[in-house]
Scaffold this active site. Structure first.
Site: not given
Ligand code: AMP
Ligand code: TRP
Length: 328
Positions: A111, A196, A193
């Site tokens: 991140k 969501k 990956k």
């Protein structure tokens, strides 16, 4: 009976990746283990969520747990924030986790590397709260997807260190990563990956997606021009990902899938994948529809809370005595 525990953080709608990498396995495990499954809603708020949307996702998550076959009679299903001991033990674990360790966690590092703005203290100390979730119940096994293994390993290190310092206080847990399906990849970019948090929805199948769009996404999945259905994640990441989905849902080996599709085109293979996935999702969605507007969710969570709280309050009390913060 050995104890198993896991959590899901529904910061968005649950995906096929969550189902194959996590949920579906919990359902299988509940036959052989004393199962604890919770909705990690405190972990959710380490990033901002629109409250109304978060509430909906949390409720959907419980309904989907049940729809996928988790049985509240056998598994303890609860909401993390309902058992307040989690936050308190979380802080204690935070005080037993080094900055160097937190700095090494790839989820946070990624991140940061991406330059994400507004990263919070919560996201940084997230693994310490996760350690508390696990150690609170003296879990033996923690089933997770590949991406969460590092956090369980940090939990182990922390627990070992804590036990060395204070005497045996925690059971040392082991991560369990399923052999097939631990990392389902995005359909539109099979080197990433399925997640969501993807920007576009094209690569991600949600458990509550309407089946037409599921089919469309699978038919549009990125493949290659090798024109052979075979498992080779390096050269053919798209096809290998679709094979992984099939293998996880039907237990067929990669060799068998290859044999069945010898000399056949990708179109036919994708259609087969779409049929299998839609069949599975149709079953889940049907049960979900029965559950979502039913009081059963409240009842299950209340039952889960009562059961979890009993264990958690005892454990927290024991740990607070051990480290000397209780006066009595
Ligand atoms: P998350 O959605 O990141 O909170 O993950 C919940 C659980 O599902 C964790 O055990 C993850 O490792 C697993 N999981 C999430 N995405 C995938 C994926 N694409 N493939 C396999 N497992 C996944
Ligand atoms: N961090 C996990 C995830 O993102 C969710 C989680 C929170 C968890 N606490 C846990 C998983 C304890 C296993 C055990 O998926």
């Amino acid at each position: 009976m050995k104890r198993m525990l896991s959590g899901i953080k529904p910061t968005g709608q649950l995906t096929l990746g969550n189902y194959i990498g996590a949920l579906r396995n919990f359902v299988k495990y509940q036959d052989d283990y004393e199962m604890f499954v919770f909705i990690a809603n405190l972990h959710c708020i380490t990033v901002y969520n629109e409250p109304e949307e978060l509430r909906k996702n949390l409720k959907d998550c419980v309904a989907l747990y049940l729809a996928c076959g988790l049985d509240p009679k056998r598994s303890c299903i609860f909401l993390q924030s309902d058992v307040m001991e989690h936050a308190q033990l979380g802080f204690i674990m935070c005080c037993n986790t080094y900055l160097g360790e937190l700095n090494r966690m790839t989820q946070f590092k990624d991140k940061q590397a991406k330059g994400e703005q507004g990263l919070t203290g919560g996201i940084y100390t997230y693994p310490a709260l996760m350690s508390a979730d696990i150690l609170m119940y003296d879990a033996d096994y923690v089933p997770v997807g590949e991406d969460q293994k590092q956090h369980v390993e940090l939990c182990r290190d922390t627990a070992i260190r804590f036990n060395n310092r204070y005497g045996k206080s925690f059971n040392i847990p082991e991560p369990v990563v399923a052999k097939v399906g631990a990392k389902i990849m995005s359909l539109s970019d099979p080197t990433k990956k399925m997640s969501k948090s993807e920007q576009t929805n094209k690569g991600c199948i949600y458990l509550l997606d309407d089946l037409k769009s599921v089919r469309k996404k699978i038919m549009a999945a990125k493949t290659d021009d090798i024109a052979k259905v075979q498992y080779d994640p390096q050269q053919q990441p798209g096809i290998s990902n679709l094979m992984t989905i099939i293998s996880a849902l039907t237990n067929q080996s990669f060799d068998d899938i290859t044999k069945n599709f010898e000399g056949k085109g990708y179109g036919e293979f994708k259609k087969y994948v779409a049929d299998i996935v839609c069949e599975e999702l149709a079953m889940i969605q049907e049960r979900y529809a029965e559950i979502i507007n039913n009081n059963v969710i409240k009842e299950v969570l209340a039952e889960g809370k009562a059961r979890a709280e009993k264990i958690a309050s005892k454990k927290l009390d024991q740990i607070q005595r051990t480290i000397g913060i209780e006066i009595k």
